[in-house]
Motif scaffolding. Structure first.
Motif, PDB file in Angstrom:
ATOM      1  N   LEU A   1       2.817   3.399   6.623  1.00 53.34           N
ATOM      2  CA  LEU A   1       1.748   3.937   7.482  1.00 53.34           C
ATOM      3  C   LEU A   1       1.573   5.434   7.229  1.00 53.34           C
ATOM      4  CD1 LEU A   1       2.659   2.121  10.804  1.00 53.34           C
ATOM      5  CD2 LEU A   1       0.685   1.687   9.331  1.00 53.34           C
ATOM      6  N   ARG A   2       0.343   5.974   7.427  1.00 53.26           N
ATOM      7  CA  ARG A   2      -0.791   5.157   7.744  1.00 53.26           C
ATOM      8  C   ARG A   2      -1.666   4.861   6.538  1.00 53.26           C
ATOM      9  NH1 ARG A   2      -2.547   8.921  12.703  1.00 53.26           N
ATOM     10  NH2 ARG A   2      -0.668  10.093  12.175  1.00 53.26           N
ATOM     11  N   GLY A   3      -1.454   5.643   5.478  1.00 51.40           N
ATOM     12  CA  GLY A   3      -2.370   5.623   4.343  1.00 51.40           C
ATOM     13  C   GLY A   3      -2.572   4.300   3.641  1.00 51.40           C
ATOM     14  N   SER A   4      -1.610   3.366   3.785  1.00 47.88           N
ATOM     15  CA  SER A   4      -1.725   2.110   3.026  1.00 47.88           C
ATOM     16  C   SER A   4      -2.438   1.000   3.801  1.00 47.88           C
ATOM     17  CB  SER A   4      -0.329   1.622   2.622  1.00 47.88           C
ATOM     18  OG  SER A   4       0.366   1.156   3.757  1.00 47.88           O
ATOM     19  N   PHE A   5      -2.936   1.296   5.001  1.00 48.14           N
ATOM     20  CA  PHE A   5      -3.407   0.185   5.833  1.00 48.14           C
ATOM     21  C   PHE A   5      -4.611  -0.571   5.263  1.00 48.14           C
ATOM     22  CE2 PHE A   5      -7.233   1.221   8.436  1.00 48.14           C
ATOM     23  CZ  PHE A   5      -7.415   2.557   8.110  1.00 48.14           C
ATOM     24  N   VAL A   6      -5.486   0.113   4.568  1.00 49.72           N
ATOM     25  CA  VAL A   6      -6.644  -0.588   3.984  1.00 49.72           C
ATOM     26  C   VAL A   6      -6.199  -1.357   2.732  1.00 49.72           C
ATOM     27  CG1 VAL A   6      -8.947  -0.316   2.992  1.00 49.72           C
ATOM     28  CG2 VAL A   6      -8.245   1.129   4.913  1.00 49.72           C
ATOM     29  N   PHE A   7      -5.403  -0.706   1.913  1.00 56.25           N
ATOM     30  CA  PHE A   7      -4.906  -1.326   0.686  1.00 56.25           C
ATOM     31  C   PHE A   7      -4.105  -2.593   0.996  1.00 56.25           C
ATOM     32  CE2 PHE A   7      -1.623  -0.713  -2.949  1.00 56.25           C
ATOM     33  CZ  PHE A   7      -2.318  -1.573  -3.788  1.00 56.25           C
ATOM     34  N   ILE A   8      -3.196  -2.525   1.950  1.00 56.29           N
ATOM     35  CA  ILE A   8      -2.364  -3.696   2.258  1.00 56.29           C
ATOM     36  C   ILE A   8      -3.242  -4.834   2.792  1.00 56.29           C
ATOM     37  CG2 ILE A   8      -1.657  -2.992   4.608  1.00 56.29           C
ATOM     38  CD1 ILE A   8       1.064  -4.162   4.096  1.00 56.29           C
ATOM     39  N   ALA A   9      -4.261  -4.489   3.564  1.00 56.90           N
ATOM     40  CA  ALA A   9      -5.148  -5.522   4.124  1.00 56.90           C
ATOM     41  C   ALA A   9      -5.887  -6.264   3.011  1.00 56.90           C
ATOM     42  CB  ALA A   9      -6.149  -4.881   5.089  1.00 56.90           C
ATOM     43  N   ASP A  10      -6.377  -5.513   2.041  1.00 53.69           N
ATOM     44  CA  ASP A  10      -7.088  -6.151   0.927  1.00 53.69           C
ATOM     45  C   ASP A  10      -6.117  -6.886   0.004  1.00 53.69           C
ATOM     46  OD1 ASP A  10      -9.561  -5.409   1.824  1.00 53.69           O
ATOM     47  OD2 ASP A  10      -9.793  -3.708   0.450  1.00 53.69           O
ATOM     48  N   LEU A  11      -4.954  -6.279  -0.249  1.00 60.60           N
ATOM     49  CA  LEU A  11      -3.988  -6.886  -1.166  1.00 60.60           C
ATOM     50  C   LEU A  11      -3.469  -8.225  -0.642  1.00 60.60           C
ATOM     51  CD1 LEU A  11      -2.295  -6.492  -3.793  1.00 60.60           C
ATOM     52  CD2 LEU A  11      -0.552  -5.392  -2.362  1.00 60.60           C
ATOM     53  N   VAL A  12      -3.052  -8.274   0.610  1.00 56.99           N
ATOM     54  CA  VAL A  12      -2.465  -9.539   1.103  1.00 56.99           C
ATOM     55  C   VAL A  12      -3.491 -10.669   1.116  1.00 56.99           C
ATOM     56  CG1 VAL A  12      -0.556  -8.557   2.445  1.00 56.99           C
ATOM     57  CG2 VAL A  12      -2.755  -8.965   3.582  1.00 56.99           C
ATOM     58  N   ARG A  13      -4.768 -10.312   1.272  1.00 61.86           N
ATOM     59  CA  ARG A  13      -5.787 -11.369   1.272  1.00 61.86           C
ATOM     60  C   ARG A  13      -6.064 -11.925  -0.117  1.00 61.86           C
ATOM     61  NH1 ARG A  13     -10.399  -8.910   4.961  1.00 61.86           N
ATOM     62  NH2 ARG A  13      -9.562  -6.994   4.052  1.00 61.86           N
ATOM     63  N   GLU A  14      -5.576 -11.231  -1.156  1.00 60.40           N
ATOM     64  CA  GLU A  14      -5.705 -11.755  -2.522  1.00 60.40           C
ATOM     65  C   GLU A  14      -4.463 -12.506  -2.973  1.00 60.40           C
ATOM     66  OE1 GLU A  14      -8.324 -11.850  -4.498  1.00 60.40           O
ATOM     67  OE2 GLU A  14      -9.588 -10.748  -3.089  1.00 60.40           O
ATOM     68  N   LEU A  15      -3.382 -12.429  -2.189  1.00 64.33           N
ATOM     69  CA  LEU A  15      -2.133 -13.080  -2.606  1.00 64.33           C
ATOM     70  C   LEU A  15      -2.137 -14.562  -2.232  1.00 64.33           C
ATOM     71  CD1 LEU A  15       0.557 -10.413  -1.563  1.00 64.33           C
ATOM     72  CD2 LEU A  15      -0.311 -10.891  -3.866  1.00 64.33           C
ATOM     73  N   ASN A  16      -1.575 -15.365  -3.116  1.00 66.50           N
ATOM     74  CA  ASN A  16      -1.443 -16.795  -2.831  1.00 66.50           C
ATOM     75  C   ASN A  16       0.003 -17.155  -2.547  1.00 66.50           C
ATOM     76  OD1 ASN A  16      -4.191 -17.815  -3.155  1.00 66.50           O
ATOM     77  ND2 ASN A  16      -3.969 -17.069  -5.258  1.00 66.50           N
ATOM     78  N   LEU A  17       0.721 -16.266  -1.906  1.00 69.67           N
ATOM     79  CA  LEU A  17       2.128 -16.486  -1.570  1.00 69.67           C
ATOM     80  C   LEU A  17       2.239 -16.526  -0.052  1.00 69.67           C
ATOM     81  CD1 LEU A  17       3.659 -13.563  -3.680  1.00 69.67           C
ATOM     82  CD2 LEU A  17       3.840 -15.997  -4.261  1.00 69.67           C
ATOM     83  N   PRO A  18       3.296 -17.184   0.467  1.00 71.64           N
ATOM     84  CA  PRO A  18       3.542 -17.029   1.902  1.00 71.64           C
ATOM     85  C   PRO A  18       4.006 -15.589   2.156  1.00 71.64           C
ATOM     86  CG  PRO A  18       5.177 -18.508   0.895  1.00 71.64           C
ATOM     87  CD  PRO A  18       4.272 -18.061  -0.201  1.00 71.64           C
ATOM     88  N   VAL A  19       3.342 -14.889   3.024  1.00 71.62           N
ATOM     89  CA  VAL A  19       3.720 -13.502   3.277  1.00 71.62           C
ATOM     90  C   VAL A  19       3.942 -13.228   4.756  1.00 71.62           C
ATOM     91  CG1 VAL A  19       2.436 -12.582   1.290  1.00 71.62           C
ATOM     92  CG2 VAL A  19       1.369 -12.565   3.546  1.00 71.62           C
ATOM     93  N   GLU A  20       4.714 -12.178   4.989  1.00 68.71           N
ATOM     94  CA  GLU A  20       4.894 -11.625   6.313  1.00 68.71           C
ATOM     95  C   GLU A  20       4.513 -10.160   6.137  1.00 68.71           C
ATOM     96  OE1 GLU A  20       8.776 -12.770   7.853  1.00 68.71           O
ATOM     97  OE2 GLU A  20       8.938 -10.792   8.741  1.00 68.71           O
ATOM     98  N   VAL A  21       3.885  -9.570   7.133  1.00 66.93           N
ATOM     99  CA  VAL A  21       3.466  -8.171   7.015  1.00 66.93           C
ATOM    100  C   VAL A  21       4.246  -7.329   8.015  1.00 66.93           C
ATOM    101  CG1 VAL A  21       1.527  -6.564   7.267  1.00 66.93           C
ATOM    102  CG2 VAL A  21       1.149  -8.795   6.203  1.00 66.93           C
ATOM    103  N   ASP A  22       4.801  -6.230   7.533  1.00 66.92           N
ATOM    104  CA  ASP A  22       5.524  -5.320   8.419  1.00 66.92           C
ATOM    105  C   ASP A  22       5.133  -3.900   8.022  1.00 66.92           C
ATOM    106  OD1 ASP A  22       7.283  -4.351  10.333  1.00 66.92           O
ATOM    107  OD2 ASP A  22       8.959  -5.612   9.699  1.00 66.92           O
ATOM    108  N   PHE A  23       5.434  -2.958   8.888  1.00 58.50           N
ATOM    109  CA  PHE A  23       5.051  -1.575   8.614  1.00 58.50           C
ATOM    110  C   PHE A  23       6.204  -0.621   8.857  1.00 58.50           C
ATOM    111  CE2 PHE A  23       1.019  -3.669   9.538  1.00 58.50           C
ATOM    112  CZ  PHE A  23       0.238  -3.217   8.489  1.00 58.50           C
ATOM    113  N   LEU A  24       6.166   0.462   8.110  1.00 62.83           N
ATOM    114  CA  LEU A  24       7.177   1.498   8.201  1.00 62.83           C
ATOM    115  C   LEU A  24       6.410   2.810   8.180  1.00 62.83           C
ATOM    116  CD1 LEU A  24      10.367   1.764   7.725  1.00 62.83           C
ATOM    117  CD2 LEU A  24       9.769   2.166   5.355  1.00 62.83           C
TER     118      LEU A  24
END
Ligand code: IMP
Ligand code: MG
Length: 178
Positions: free
Chosen positions: A44-67
């Motif tokens: 946080l906070r700068g990666s919030f847009v990137f992570i949102a777009d990236l996880v939506r392109e992944l075809n893996l089971p994911v969990e999202v957490d923040f630091l």
């Protein structure tokens, strides 16, 4: 205090970012193929847009957490001491983890975050940064994957701020003082 006047020149378009993220997601899918669940950790906070777009392109089971790690104050100076302001909610011992950063600049933030996470004995621990400014490096650190290498310019947009402004721009722009 009056804010210096500046304009923003587009450096990387929203379309180029989207195309690059599709490629990066394929690489990450392949890297973590077979994982039971990938813990995607956004800094946080700068990666919030990137992570949102990236996880939506992944075809893996994911969990999202923040630091949240402190690096910059409200200006443009990097601080070399990195403090954890907000820790992960979940445990990562034995888990596959992908750290998502907006920019690797001096390298101190990512370097110290990775060191700290390694003490928790994760399974595979990898990192990805949208942007990299290699000429600014002060410690030997590179994300495992990078979206774009950029020159030593101060940039904003796509989650990245200048004094908390301009995070909502859909593209990456460079700040030019007027
Ligand atoms: P480092 O510890 O010097 O690598 O700093 C990385 C952090 O500094 C990034 O996560 C950003 O939050 C911030 N940063 C580095 N360069 C820029 C920039 O051009 N614009 C805005 N923030 C930046
Ligand atoms: Mg940051």
């Amino acid at each position: 205090m009056t804010k210096p006047a500046y304009v923003i020149d587009e450096m990387i378009s929203a379309k180029s970012i989207a195309a690059r993220i599709e490629d990066l997601a394929k690489i990450i899918d392949a890297e973590f193929d077979g994982t039971d669940k990938l813990v995607v950790v956004g800094l946080l906070r700068g990666s919030f847009v990137f992570i949102a777009d990236l996880v939506r392109e992944l075809n893996l089971p994911v969990e999202v957490d923040f630091l949240e790690a402190s690096s910059y104050g409200d200006g443009m100076e990097s601080s070399r001491e990195v403090r954890i302001l907000k820790d992960l909610r979940g445990q990562i011992e034995g888990r596959d983890v992908l750290v998502v950063e907006d920019i690797v600049d001096t390298g101190h933030t990512l370097h110290q975050v990775i060191d700290m996470l390694n003490t928790r004995k994760p399974g595979r621990l990898k990192s990805i940064a949208l942007l990299d400014k290699p000429t600014r490096r002060e410690v030997d650190m590179k994300a495992d994957w990078t979206g774009f290498e950029i020159p030593d310019e101060f940039v904003v947009g796509y989650g990245i701020d200048y004094a908390q402004r301009d995070r909502n721009l859909p593209y990456i722009g460079k700040v030019r003082f007027t």
